[in-house]
Design a protein around this motif. Structure first.
Motif, mmCIF file in Angstrom:
data_model
loop_
_atom_site.group_PDB
_atom_site.id
_atom_site.type_symbol
_atom_site.label_atom_id
_atom_site.label_comp_id
_atom_site.label_asym_id
_atom_site.label_seq_id
_atom_site.Cartn_x
_atom_site.Cartn_y
_atom_site.Cartn_z
ATOM 1 N N THR A 154 0.896 3.397 5.821
ATOM 2 C CA THR A 154 0.082 4.132 4.858
ATOM 3 C C THR A 154 -1.092 4.848 5.534
ATOM 4 O O THR A 154 -1.841 4.236 6.296
ATOM 5 C CB THR A 154 -0.454 3.160 3.786
ATOM 6 O OG1 THR A 154 0.670 2.591 3.112
ATOM 7 C CG2 THR A 154 -1.334 3.886 2.783
ATOM 8 N N CYS A 181 0.325 -0.480 0.754
ATOM 9 C CA CYS A 181 0.456 0.905 0.289
ATOM 10 C C CYS A 181 -0.889 1.569 0.010
ATOM 11 O O CYS A 181 -0.933 2.738 -0.347
ATOM 12 C CB CYS A 181 1.329 0.961 -0.960
ATOM 13 S SG CYS A 181 3.060 0.600 -0.627
ATOM 14 N N TYR A 182 -1.984 0.846 0.101
ATOM 15 C CA TYR A 182 -3.300 1.462 -0.134
ATOM 16 C C TYR A 182 -4.368 0.525 0.405
ATOM 17 O O TYR A 182 -4.078 -0.595 0.848
ATOM 18 C CB TYR A 182 -3.523 1.738 -1.634
ATOM 19 C CG TYR A 182 -3.627 0.484 -2.473
ATOM 20 C CD1 TYR A 182 -2.501 -0.274 -2.746
ATOM 21 C CD2 TYR A 182 -4.858 0.034 -2.969
ATOM 22 C CE1 TYR A 182 -2.588 -1.438 -3.497
ATOM 23 C CE2 TYR A 182 -4.950 -1.120 -3.726
ATOM 24 C CZ TYR A 182 -3.810 -1.851 -3.981
ATOM 25 O OH TYR A 182 -3.901 -3.010 -4.710
ATOM 26 N N GLY A 199 0.316 -2.010 -5.175
ATOM 27 C CA GLY A 199 0.431 -0.677 -4.582
ATOM 28 C C GLY A 199 1.862 -0.184 -4.565
ATOM 29 O O GLY A 199 2.800 -0.952 -4.411
ATOM 30 N N THR A 250 4.322 3.399 -3.243
ATOM 31 C CA THR A 250 4.429 4.734 -2.682
ATOM 32 C C THR A 250 5.736 5.306 -3.181
ATOM 33 O O THR A 250 6.685 4.567 -3.442
ATOM 34 C CB THR A 250 4.386 4.708 -1.141
ATOM 35 O OG1 THR A 250 4.319 6.054 -0.670
ATOM 36 C CG2 THR A 250 5.611 4.024 -0.547
ATOM 37 N N HIS A 273 -1.287 7.790 -3.719
ATOM 38 C CA HIS A 273 -1.084 6.352 -3.818
ATOM 39 C C HIS A 273 -0.866 6.026 -5.296
ATOM 40 O O HIS A 273 -1.643 6.440 -6.143
ATOM 41 C CB HIS A 273 -2.315 5.600 -3.313
ATOM 42 C CG HIS A 273 -2.611 5.866 -1.867
ATOM 43 N ND1 HIS A 273 -3.832 5.615 -1.297
ATOM 44 C CD2 HIS A 273 -1.848 6.357 -0.873
ATOM 45 C CE1 HIS A 273 -3.805 5.952 -0.010
ATOM 46 N NE2 HIS A 273 -2.609 6.411 0.253
#
Ligand code: HEM
Ligand code: SF4
Ligand code: SF4
Ligand code: SF4
Ligand code: SF4
Ligand code: SF4
Lengths: 351, 329
Positions: free
Chosen positions: A36, B119-120, B163, B165, B227
């Motif tokens: 990410t 993911c974040y 999270g 994506t 995101h």
């Protein structure tokens, strides 16, 4: 002839070159890395120096233009075959309609890698026409290296100084840039936009942190040496090391039959890796080199021994990309050194 | 010595009532579970000077300093001040330590700062959330986790944020090696398959975990620049009806989540059981009582969910009703 340019001048030069050439260079793709908000540096078409990543080593090599990751070679209908045209990805500036030659910006080790690719596709039996078709349109511009990156071992592979074959070079010089122009035909584009003329020698590195010793002789016993065993468990056989490598040339074929009419389809050629499952599958379902360690042996020996047996020089150019990309922290450089130690050990035993 | 202590005020001030007479424990709030080494050293100092030399690591990533004498609370509050400032906890009154304890520490797994699958930035979102909702005496639990692995156990919270994506596929970079298909099957939900040597993603099944992106050797799979999040709601532990939070929104954005959680406080004020002990009732029980639609009406006030966001119109929770039966089958 050498030129000193500020950024605007260089961009005007690149504009002028763009009339006759497409420009292909390392580009920072923001957020397109594995994790990410991590970038990846890979090749793409560019218009100006602002698009080019000059300071980082590209994670993926330039070879994607010469040997595309996935390339349709021809389409077949029930009774006809049509060769696919084009260069690069559909929709890219180098689509079928655009037949300008391409200038590829690359570093010294990568220009040495071009020789390996040419060797495999042009100098190893019959010419590969699909490769030749693209290769004929590709020229090179040299990116100078004013320092080595952490994983480079170009000195030990003899690739730190670029061979001939580049049209011009590009180095940072203070706030601006310095270019050495080897091709007289391009000189006017530089002269018209330069701040001044000057003797320019592209920078090259004279020191590496990483040192690699390649074997001078590989005894057959090395095939059974326990040195490969640890990779059976360490390596996940993902093949990233080969995909990023500027000198890996392996491909495989995909014959695709369209679903609406199964007698119509296309043949694709895609990049392959001797580390990835399926590489040694043959008709009848047999598969050789099932273990990761055996695959590692095959890869490493190809890079620093087998290729040399056939062509007289090593395949690996020491760019270090394989070490950078490996998710399991397997160092190719370390393996080559282990291999050489083991070979020397065997030799000492024989004497 | 006369010991006349307002225990309710003490608890609101983030000190725990101890069974050891005359002692308490200080609860240090650490939003997102990330604390500077310097603050950690100060926690150690407090524990050595005023506590019993031990430090308890709580379930919700806070830190508890046990064995503090009740009469030392003001001195401990004074020492906590630097930690409170360092962790950037909201505080209108700087003389009395933490100003509430109802809204629990906001939990987060390491997220993208460390974890390859995150993911974040879970820590940053947790810290932002803490700024938006703390201090408040209402019992609200919010937790953040980087991906669908849910390492932070967000499914046990009132609001669990996961999270996501949206994987982006570039067929021209795909060599058909099948690794994404294989890993999506082994580590995730089997949302991918190879068709004619290219990859097809079942968009309804895909949970946006990004495993395919991590394993693709060519960057054919990349992450969406945006995101996204999955919002699970009304999970809880406890005596009556412990249950996991269930999916309500997916592909939702950060700002909407913040608004929804903030709106929840007005909903609680309106409907909380006036007899709830210490003014604390799991929000889920309120929702059970007044209905899911009423909850939605309150928390979606002034929220404009992005077009991409998918919303469950009904949410059903499981869990055993211990208040109705306690059979072992
Ligand atoms: C001494 C005899 C033979 C030798 C040394 C030999 C060797 C090979 C080699 C080196 C390959 C390439 C494998 C690869 O790189 O994938 C190959 C492929 C193949 N051979 Fe043979 N072969 C022999 C006999 C045969 C016979 C008798 C047949 C058929 C009856 C046959 C059918 C095939 C087929 C169909 C393939 C393609 C396999 C694939 O690529 O999936 N071969 N052979
Ligand atoms: S084997 Fe590794 S170091 Fe050698 S050329 Fe390939 S990627 Fe570069
Ligand atoms: S190392 Fe493997 S993938 Fe690379 S060229 Fe050699 S055999 Fe092919
Ligand atoms: S050596 Fe590393 S990069 Fe190469 S196949 Fe094994 S795990 Fe993948
Ligand atoms: S994001 Fe996760 S669930 Fe979706 S396709 Fe990729 S691996 Fe499978
Ligand atoms: S892992 Fe990447 S290259 Fe391999 S099949 Fe999936 S998308 Fe294609």
């Amino acid at each position: 002839m050498g030129y000193v340019l500020d950024k605007e001048g260089l961009n005007r030069t690149l504009d002028a070159l763009s009339e006759d050439f497409l420009l292909y260079a390392p580009v920072r793709k923001v957020g397109e890395g594995r994790f990410t908000d991590v970038d990846v540096v890979r090749y793409d078409f560019v218009r100006s120096v602002d698009d080019i990543e000059l300071d980082a080593k590209s994670d993926y090599s330039f070879k994607e233009i010469l040997t595309p990751l996935s390339q349709t070679l021809f389409y077949f209908t029930e009774d006809e075959v049509h060769e696919a045209g084009g260069l690069g990805a559909p929709g890219s500036p180098a689509g079928t309609a655009d037949d300008r030659p391409v200038i590829v910006f690359l570093r010294a080790c990568d220009l040495h890698a071009v020789r390996r690719l040419d060797q495999m596709y042009l100098g190893n039996g019959p010419t590969d026409t699909f490769y030749a078709r693209i290769r004929d349109r590709v020229r090179f511009a040299l990116l100078g290296c004013d320092h080595a990156f952490a994983s480079c071992f170009c000195l030990d592979m003899g690739t730190n100084v670029a061979p001939e074959g580049w049209l011009f070079s590009l180095d940072r010089a203070g706030e601006g840039f310095a270019c050495s122009v080897a091709d007289d035909a391009l000189a006017p584009a530089f002269a018209a936009n330069a701040q001044g003329e000057k003797d320019v020698t592209p920078a090259h590195v004279t020191e590496n942190e990483v040192h690699v010793r390649v074997p001078s002789k590989v005894p057959n016993s090395i095939y059974k040496d326990p040195l490969w065993d640890e990779y059976d468990s360490r390596c996940i056989e993902c093949g990233r090391c080969c995909i990023v490598c500027p000198t890996c040339t392996c491909f495989t074929m995909q014959d695709v039959f369209y679903t609406d009419n199964g007698r119509v389809g296309e043949r694709r050629r895609v990049q392959a890796s001797c580390m990835i499952d399926g590489y040694t599958d043959v008709a009848g379902g047999a598969s050789y080199r099932k273990k990761a360690g055996e695959r590692m042996r095959f890869k490493v020996l190809h890079k620093v021994w087998d290729f040399r047996q056939r062509f007289g020089y090593d395949m690996c150019v020491g760019c270090g990309r394989c070490d950078d990309v490996c998710p399991e922290y397997i160092s190719f450089a370390a393996i080559v050194n282990k291999l050489t130690d083991a070979c020397e050990c065997e030799e000492a035993k024989d004497e | 010595m006369i010991q006349d202590v307002n225990v309710k005020a003490l608890k609101k001030n983030a000190f725990r009532q101890s069974k050891v007479r005359g002692e308490t424990a200080s609860r240090v709030r650490v939003p997102g579970g990330l604390v500077s080494a310097k603050s950690m050293a100060r926690i150690v100092e407090i524990a050595e000077e005023f506590g019993n030399g031990e430090i308890f690591l709580t379930n919700r990533q806070g830190v508890e300093i046990p064995g503090i004498r009740l009469e030392d609370v003001p001195k401990v509050n004074a020492l906590l001040q630097q930690i409170i400032e360092d962790t950037q906890i909201n505080q209108e009154d700087t003389a009395h330590g933490y100003l509430a304890s109802g809204t629990r520490n906001v939990v987060a797994c390491p997220g993208k700062r460390l974890c390859p699958f995150g993911c974040y930035d879970t820590t940053a979102f947790a810290q932002r959330m803490d700024h938006e909702i703390f201090p408040n005496n209402r019992h609200v639990k919010v937790a953040f986790t980087g991906c669908s692995n849910d390492c932070a156990h967000v499914a046990l919270n009132d609001f669990g944020i996961i999270g996501m994506t949206e994987p982006q596929y570039d067929p021209t970079r795909c060599i058909g090696c099948g690794q994404c298909v294989n890993w999506c099957q082994r580590r995730s939900v089997s949302a991918l398959r190879l068709v004619n040597d290219k990859v097809v993603r079942d968009e309804d099944r895909c949970i946006g975990c990004g495993v395919c992106v991590v394993y693709c050797p060519t960057r054919a799979w990349t992450r969406s620049p945006e995101h996204y999040f999955r919002l699970k709601i009304m999970g809880r532990t406890g005596k009556q009806n412990p249950r996991l939070a269930e999916d309500w929104l997916r592909w939702v954005d950060e700002d909407s989540i913040v608004k929804i959680v903030k709106n929840t406080y007005a909903f609680i004020e309106e409907y909380i059981n006036p007899d709830a002990p210490e003014g604390k009732e799991h929000i889920g029980y309120i929702v059970d009582r007044v209905g899911f639609d009423e909850f939605c009406k309150w928390v979606l006030k002034d929220v404009e969910l992005p077009e991409k966001c998918e919303r469950a119109t009904r949410v059903y929770w499981g869990g055993k009703r211990y208040d109705r039966e306690n059979d072992l089958r």
